[in-house]
Structures are given as structure tokens and as C-alpha cells.
Design an enzyme around this catalytic site. Sequence first.
Site, mmCIF file in Angstrom:
data_model
loop_
_atom_site.group_PDB
_atom_site.id
_atom_site.type_symbol
_atom_site.label_atom_id
_atom_site.label_comp_id
_atom_site.label_asym_id
_atom_site.label_seq_id
_atom_site.Cartn_x
_atom_site.Cartn_y
_atom_site.Cartn_z
ATOM 1 N N HIS A 221 1.911 -4.825 -1.208
ATOM 2 C CA HIS A 221 0.730 -4.484 -2.016
ATOM 3 C C HIS A 221 0.319 -5.605 -2.964
ATOM 4 O O HIS A 221 -0.671 -5.465 -3.689
ATOM 5 C CB HIS A 221 0.979 -3.214 -2.837
ATOM 6 C CG HIS A 221 1.030 -1.961 -2.022
ATOM 7 N ND1 HIS A 221 -0.106 -1.289 -1.625
ATOM 8 C CD2 HIS A 221 2.073 -1.283 -1.499
ATOM 9 C CE1 HIS A 221 0.247 -0.228 -0.913
ATOM 10 N NE2 HIS A 221 1.564 -0.202 -0.817
ATOM 11 N N LYS B 275 -2.560 -4.137 5.322
ATOM 12 C CA LYS B 275 -3.269 -3.746 4.091
ATOM 13 C C LYS B 275 -4.382 -4.776 3.834
ATOM 14 O O LYS B 275 -5.389 -4.759 4.526
ATOM 15 C CB LYS B 275 -2.283 -3.609 2.928
ATOM 16 C CG LYS B 275 -1.171 -2.565 3.219
ATOM 17 C CD LYS B 275 -0.335 -2.264 2.006
ATOM 18 C CE LYS B 275 0.971 -1.534 2.343
ATOM 19 N NZ LYS B 275 0.812 -0.249 3.008
ATOM 20 N N SER C 56 4.442 0.941 -4.646
ATOM 21 C CA SER C 56 3.276 1.527 -3.984
ATOM 22 C C SER C 56 2.802 2.838 -4.600
ATOM 23 O O SER C 56 1.616 3.145 -4.546
ATOM 24 C CB SER C 56 3.557 1.725 -2.494
ATOM 25 O OG SER C 56 4.762 2.403 -2.300
HETATM 26 C C1 LIG Z 1 5.971 -1.795 -0.118
HETATM 27 C C2 LIG Z 1 5.717 -1.454 1.305
HETATM 28 N N1 LIG Z 1 6.508 -1.972 2.254
HETATM 29 C C3 LIG Z 1 6.312 -1.709 3.558
HETATM 30 C C4 LIG Z 1 5.280 -0.900 3.983
HETATM 31 C C5 LIG Z 1 5.119 -0.616 5.433
HETATM 32 O O1 LIG Z 1 4.136 -1.431 5.935
HETATM 33 P P1 LIG Z 1 3.696 -1.300 7.467
HETATM 34 O O2 LIG Z 1 2.588 -0.309 7.506
HETATM 35 O O3 LIG Z 1 3.305 -2.670 7.868
HETATM 36 O O4 LIG Z 1 4.925 -0.825 8.199
HETATM 37 C C6 LIG Z 1 4.426 -0.346 3.045
HETATM 38 C C7 LIG Z 1 3.320 0.524 3.496
HETATM 39 O O5 LIG Z 1 3.069 1.565 2.990
HETATM 40 C C8 LIG Z 1 4.655 -0.619 1.672
HETATM 41 O O6 LIG Z 1 3.861 -0.082 0.748
#
Ligand SMILES: Cc1ncc(COP(=O)(O)O)c(C=O)c1O
Length: 391
Positions: A208, A239, A180
Site C-alpha cells: 500500500h 494496487k 492495510s
Molecule cells: C500488505 C499487503 N500485502 C499483500 C497483499 C496481497 O496482495 P496480492 O493481491 O498481490 O496478493 C495485500 C493485499 O491486500 C496487502 O494489503
Amino acid sequence: MRRLQGENDELRRSGAFKQALHLEGPMAPRIRMEGHGEVLVLSSNNYLGLANHPEVIAAGVAGLRAFGAGTASVRFICGTLTAHRDLEQGLARFLGTEAALSYVSCWNANTGLLPVLAGDGDTLISDELNHASIIDACRLTGKGVERRVYRHGDMQQLAEILKESAQRRARIVVTDGVFSMEGDLAPLPDLVTLCQKHDALLVVDDSHGLGVLGKRGAGTAEHFGLAGKIDVITGTLGKALGGAAGGFVAGPSALVDHLFQKSRPLLFSNALPATVAASALKALEVLERDPGLLARLRENTRYFREKLLVLGFAPLPGESAIIPILIGATAKAMAVSQALLKRRVFVTGFGYPVVPEGKARIRIQMCAAFTRADLDEALAALKEVKAELGL
Ligand SMILES: Cc1ncc(COP(=O)(O)O)c(C=O)c1O
């Protein structure tokens, strides 16, 4: 409280204090931000522009009407709404897994998954740049789990760890599909080969990658021609797929059934609201129906990257819709973000502890709904800020 106040003051003095910015309407390529007027958003994960899509909104409203606010309890106590089952079946079908299970967030999905998957005698192996939810999920595993971390994308080190842990009951490798903060992709072909060779399980958080990569937008595995080769996929609905909230684990039925027995966020916390389950399922349907969304997202990303290079920026390379530009000090990254916002372009600066000290950056994120004029406006602002702040 005095200590916390002191730390807040210190963050303010150093220019690294995060301020809440208030939006007066829905997330979209252009939003209304309190005190700033209309602003162009290049910092949302709204990759497909579906957060404000009329059908996605209508599905959420219909979900609310049909199911009310929720069951006012956790699923195993008060029942699972058919809206959850529909969403889970839709995700499993799209990703080609036997089953899927929804959570209120991918944070919950990861922290609900890994402590169940990794037990006594197992080794859990994680990329050093994995998302914070994976790092915390690893920390939540029991004392009998050996936790190992390999350098970002370093397949040689991973191979060594897999050899060293050959005698353990099971080995589980966990990685982001798209990282990310870097925007780069996990080396999935090598990961799949290594995990198969060493009989290890591979878990990919594709938050992502979903709705961004692959022919149908099914994510990083599809991008590499590895659909069906990943043991367990986790992801977010917050997202590309509507952007509200929600996450999931997709994989074998035995795993999903077992999570339903043991996964703590499911056992002790309410389910995803029906409105979100319904809007996310609609977002998936829109993605599958309209391949033009992916084409526009990719063309926008290609164009923006090309023009950034012309302007003299050196974004980190990558094939995802995340375009990070390293700035250095946290305060400077925040200053760049503020200078852009003055020009009504919303790009967030990230510093320590989200990224390592000295590697602060701005992170630009593309959206299928940007027009060429939107992108040129953002590029013009970046050009001015580059000159103003000497980037
Ligand atoms: C790779 C990754 N996993 C998990 C999450 C967390 O997602 P959520 O907002 O659904 O908790 C994110 C969000 O930033 C992320 O980038």
C-alpha cells in the site's frame, strides 16, 4: 456442507454475509455495478487511477500479442519470458535493489519468501497487524524457526525480542510498510535502527506504499528517506501499479537467485501472465513520467480528510491513501456500506475476522483520478448516512 450452510445462514442473520457485487466494466473512479448503475468507487486500491489507463491497457494487449497467454508451465521448467525479466529489472531499478523476482501475487511473494529466508535456528518477528499473507507466510516456515509477534508498532517490545533472541542464528523482522486496515505507517526509522543495532534483517511488504508514498512513489522507505536501507521489499502489482495482479520480492541478487531455486510458488506454479507483466511495467513507467499523479492523490487525500473532520467523522490518522473510519459492530459497518451504496457510493465495510471483533470499520481509499466533484458527492452521501444511521 450442512455445517457450512449453517454458518452461512448465521452470517446472513447477523448482517455480516459478504455479497459479490458485479462490475460491468473496468475499475475506474466511476464504474457500472450490476443492479446499481453508475457508482463512485472509494474502496479500490486503484490509487493512481491506472487500472483503466489507455497506455496500461495497450501494453497488456501488446504483451498478450507478443507472448501469448503464457508458457503453460512453471518458469524453471519452460523458461522465463523476457516480459518477466523486463518487469523485474524495472522494479529493481525503481526500488534501488540489486534484483527483483515477480510472482502471481504478493500473497505468493510473501508465502514464497519467508519460508526460504527463515530457516532452522532463526527467529522470525512480525508486527501483530501484518497482512494475512505475512501471517500465513510465517506459519509456513519450518519447525526450527522461532516465531514471535510484537504489539502493533511497539518498538520497545521488538527491542526486547531482539535482545532475547540474540543467540539465534539470524533474526528477521517483517512488517507492512502501510498497514492495510489502519492506514498507518510502520515506524521504519526505528525499525531500521533497531535491525542495524541487532544485526537483524528487515523485510517490508510495501503493497500500500508503492505508488503512494515517497517523492517518486517508491514507497514507505522513500517517504522516510530510507531508500536503500531496507533489506528486502515485497509488494503487489495489484494496487497502484495497474491493479491487475502480481507481486514481487526485491532485494539482493543472492536472495533472488536463491528464491529461484527454492521458493515453492515459483517452483510449483505458473508465472505471472505476460499481459500483466507488460501492463504493470507500463504502469510503473507512467508513474515515473507523471509526478502529477502523486500530487493529485495527495491533494485528494488531504481534502477528503479535512472535509470528513468538518462533517464530524473521526477517521484514523495516517499519511497513506487509506482512510478508515471505525464503526464498531460488523453488521453496522456493513449497514453503513449498504446505505452508501444506495446513494451510489461504493465503500466497503470490514468486520471480523478481517479486523478484531468490535473494531469494524469502513475503509475509504483515495484515487488520483477523482475530481473535486467526485469527492464532494461522496462527502454528501457520507453526511446523509451519518444522520440516517446515527454515526
Ligand atoms: C500488505 C499487503 N500485502 C499483500 C497483499 C496481497 O496482495 P496480492 O493481491 O498481490 O496478493 C495485500 C493485499 O491486500 C496487502 O494489503
